[in-house]
Design a protein around this motif. Structure first.
Motif, PDB file in Angstrom:
ATOM      1  N   LEU A  17     -10.228  16.658 -59.655  1.00  4.87           N
ATOM      2  CA  LEU A  17     -10.793  17.419 -58.541  1.00  4.87           C
ATOM      3  C   LEU A  17     -12.049  18.172 -58.964  1.00  4.87           C
ATOM      4  CD1 LEU A  17      -7.554  18.782 -56.830  1.00  4.87           C
ATOM      5  CD2 LEU A  17      -9.246  17.236 -55.816  1.00  4.87           C
ATOM      6  N   LEU A  18     -12.022  18.768 -60.146  1.00  2.76           N
ATOM      7  CA  LEU A  18     -13.207  19.470 -60.647  1.00  2.76           C
ATOM      8  C   LEU A  18     -14.375  18.508 -60.865  1.00  2.76           C
ATOM      9  CD1 LEU A  18     -11.623  22.007 -63.153  1.00  2.76           C
ATOM     10  CD2 LEU A  18     -12.724  22.523 -60.959  1.00  2.76           C
ATOM     11  N   LEU A  19     -14.084  17.345 -61.406  1.00  2.19           N
ATOM     12  CA  LEU A  19     -15.135  16.346 -61.621  1.00  2.19           C
ATOM     13  C   LEU A  19     -15.702  15.840 -60.296  1.00  2.19           C
ATOM     14  CD1 LEU A  19     -13.618  14.345 -64.606  1.00  2.19           C
ATOM     15  CD2 LEU A  19     -15.598  15.882 -64.661  1.00  2.19           C
ATOM     16  N   LEU A  20     -14.837  15.578 -59.334  1.00  2.00           N
ATOM     17  CA  LEU A  20     -15.310  15.121 -58.021  1.00  2.00           C
ATOM     18  C   LEU A  20     -16.149  16.191 -57.334  1.00  2.00           C
ATOM     19  CD1 LEU A  20     -12.117  13.282 -56.725  1.00  2.00           C
ATOM     20  CD2 LEU A  20     -14.326  12.244 -57.253  1.00  2.00           C
ATOM     21  N   LEU A  21     -15.718  17.436 -57.441  1.00  2.00           N
ATOM     22  CA  LEU A  21     -16.482  18.531 -56.828  1.00  2.00           C
ATOM     23  C   LEU A  21     -17.850  18.675 -57.483  1.00  2.00           C
ATOM     24  CD1 LEU A  21     -16.401  20.757 -54.713  1.00  2.00           C
ATOM     25  CD2 LEU A  21     -15.434  22.266 -56.452  1.00  2.00           C
ATOM     26  N   SER A  22     -17.904  18.540 -58.807  1.00  2.00           N
ATOM     27  CA  SER A  22     -19.205  18.624 -59.481  1.00  2.00           C
ATOM     28  C   SER A  22     -20.098  17.454 -59.077  1.00  2.00           C
ATOM     29  CB  SER A  22     -19.032  18.690 -60.999  1.00  2.00           C
ATOM     30  OG  SER A  22     -18.487  17.497 -61.482  1.00  2.00           O
ATOM     31  N   PHE A  26     -23.682  18.312 -57.495  1.00  2.00           N
ATOM     32  CA  PHE A  26     -24.840  18.109 -58.353  1.00  2.00           C
ATOM     33  C   PHE A  26     -25.299  16.656 -58.461  1.00  2.00           C
ATOM     34  CE2 PHE A  26     -22.393  21.742 -60.094  1.00  2.00           C
ATOM     35  CZ  PHE A  26     -23.264  22.746 -59.727  1.00  2.00           C
ATOM     36  N   LEU A  27     -24.391  15.770 -58.753  1.00  2.00           N
ATOM     37  CA  LEU A  27     -24.757  14.383 -59.037  1.00  2.00           C
ATOM     38  C   LEU A  27     -25.286  13.647 -57.810  1.00  2.00           C
ATOM     39  CD1 LEU A  27     -24.768  12.224 -61.281  1.00  2.00           C
ATOM     40  CD2 LEU A  27     -22.533  11.518 -60.446  1.00  2.00           C
ATOM     41  N   VAL A  28     -24.568  13.738 -56.698  1.00  2.00           N
ATOM     42  CA  VAL A  28     -24.973  12.994 -55.500  1.00  2.00           C
ATOM     43  C   VAL A  28     -26.341  13.449 -54.986  1.00  2.00           C
ATOM     44  CG1 VAL A  28     -24.390  12.533 -53.084  1.00  2.00           C
ATOM     45  CG2 VAL A  28     -22.639  12.329 -54.854  1.00  2.00           C
ATOM     46  N   PRO A  29     -26.560  14.751 -54.764  1.00  2.00           N
ATOM     47  CA  PRO A  29     -27.896  15.155 -54.276  1.00  2.00           C
ATOM     48  C   PRO A  29     -29.010  14.859 -55.274  1.00  2.00           C
ATOM     49  CG  PRO A  29     -26.304  16.914 -53.928  1.00  2.00           C
ATOM     50  CD  PRO A  29     -25.638  15.887 -54.779  1.00  2.00           C
ATOM     51  N   ALA A  53     -21.783   9.874 -49.072  1.00  2.00           N
ATOM     52  CA  ALA A  53     -21.192  10.001 -50.414  1.00  2.00           C
ATOM     53  C   ALA A  53     -20.327  11.249 -50.527  1.00  2.00           C
ATOM     54  CB  ALA A  53     -22.302  10.023 -51.471  1.00  2.00           C
ATOM     55  N   VAL A  54     -20.795  12.367 -49.982  1.00  2.00           N
ATOM     56  CA  VAL A  54     -20.023  13.610 -50.048  1.00  2.00           C
ATOM     57  C   VAL A  54     -18.737  13.483 -49.228  1.00  2.00           C
ATOM     58  CG1 VAL A  54     -20.026  16.044 -49.353  1.00  2.00           C
ATOM     59  CG2 VAL A  54     -21.955  15.114 -50.631  1.00  2.00           C
ATOM     60  N   LEU A  55     -18.833  12.871 -48.049  1.00  2.00           N
ATOM     61  CA  LEU A  55     -17.632  12.672 -47.233  1.00  2.00           C
ATOM     62  C   LEU A  55     -16.646  11.719 -47.906  1.00  2.00           C
ATOM     63  CD1 LEU A  55     -19.103  12.489 -43.617  1.00  2.00           C
ATOM     64  CD2 LEU A  55     -17.775  14.351 -44.654  1.00  2.00           C
ATOM     65  N   PHE A  56     -17.170  10.672 -48.548  1.00  2.00           N
ATOM     66  CA  PHE A  56     -16.307   9.732 -49.265  1.00  2.00           C
ATOM     67  C   PHE A  56     -15.553  10.454 -50.381  1.00  2.00           C
ATOM     68  CE2 PHE A  56     -15.426   6.778 -52.696  1.00  2.00           C
ATOM     69  CZ  PHE A  56     -14.778   5.753 -52.036  1.00  2.00           C
ATOM     70  N   VAL A  62      -9.021  14.796 -50.793  1.00  2.00           N
ATOM     71  CA  VAL A  62      -7.871  15.004 -49.911  1.00  2.00           C
ATOM     72  C   VAL A  62      -6.671  14.206 -50.418  1.00  2.00           C
ATOM     73  CG1 VAL A  62      -6.972  14.545 -47.585  1.00  2.00           C
ATOM     74  CG2 VAL A  62      -9.196  15.640 -47.865  1.00  2.00           C
ATOM     75  N   VAL A  63      -6.910  12.970 -50.831  1.00  2.00           N
ATOM     76  CA  VAL A  63      -5.819  12.155 -51.376  1.00  2.00           C
ATOM     77  C   VAL A  63      -5.229  12.835 -52.615  1.00  2.00           C
ATOM     78  CG1 VAL A  63      -5.255   9.958 -52.499  1.00  2.00           C
ATOM     79  CG2 VAL A  63      -6.628   9.978 -50.411  1.00  2.00           C
TER      80      VAL A  63
END
Length: 158
Positions: A17-22, A26-29, A53-56, A62-63
């Motif tokens: 979760l922490l990696l996905l949030l980062s 940061f990574l996507v934008p 990408a952010v919604l994905f 959520v999963v």
């Protein structure tokens, strides 16, 4: 399931979760901005790409949170209760939403004329994998229904 296993699984989910949030923050934008600068023909896809990408990634988060809750229910030995079905249904809805986001991304890239065959193949693969996961979770939900019914029947006998 043994308590140490649940703790390790929850720790792994927390790290993911922490990696996905980062990645979302940061990574996507940053990647979208670099691609728009390097390829001006893709600049119009920067905002839709970030949003998709952010919604994905939010669907994946959520999963993960639902799995966390289901693991907690396993630890509490309440996995066969009616609450579990809500979490499984939310997992199913998130997988379907993520699959639809892949389809939307593929359509946007194709409409912009930048979807080469490998991008089209990756989008098709994402749709097939997402559909397969949704079907698998649907089957698992059916198994949970059967197990909950058996648990209920057994509790009445005892």
């Amino acid at each position: 399931m043994q308590r140490p296993t649940l703790i390790v699984l929850k720790a792994l989910i927390a790290v993911m979760l922490l990696l996905l949030l980062s990645c979302q923050l940061f990574l996507v934008p940053g990647t979208a901005q670099n691609l728009a600068a390097d390829y001006p023909e893709l600049a119009g896809l920067q905002v839709p790409g970030i949003v998709i990408a952010v919604l994905f990634l939010a669907c994946v988060e959520v999963v993960m949170l639902c799995v966390w809750r289901l693991l907690s229910m396993v630890g509490e030995q309440s996995i066969f209760g009616s609450d579990a079905f809500r979490w499984v249904d939310l997992i199913l809805a998130s997988i379907i939403a993520a699959t639809l986001l892949i389809a939307v991304a593929g359509v946007l890239l194709f409409a912009a004329g930048v979807a080469n065959p490998s991008v089209q193949l990756l989008c098709a693969l994402g749709i097939v994998v997402g559909s397969g996961l949704a079907l698998l979770v649907g089957v698992m939900r059916g198994l949970l229904t059967n197990a909950a019914q058996l648990q209920h029947d057994l509790s009445e006998v005892v």
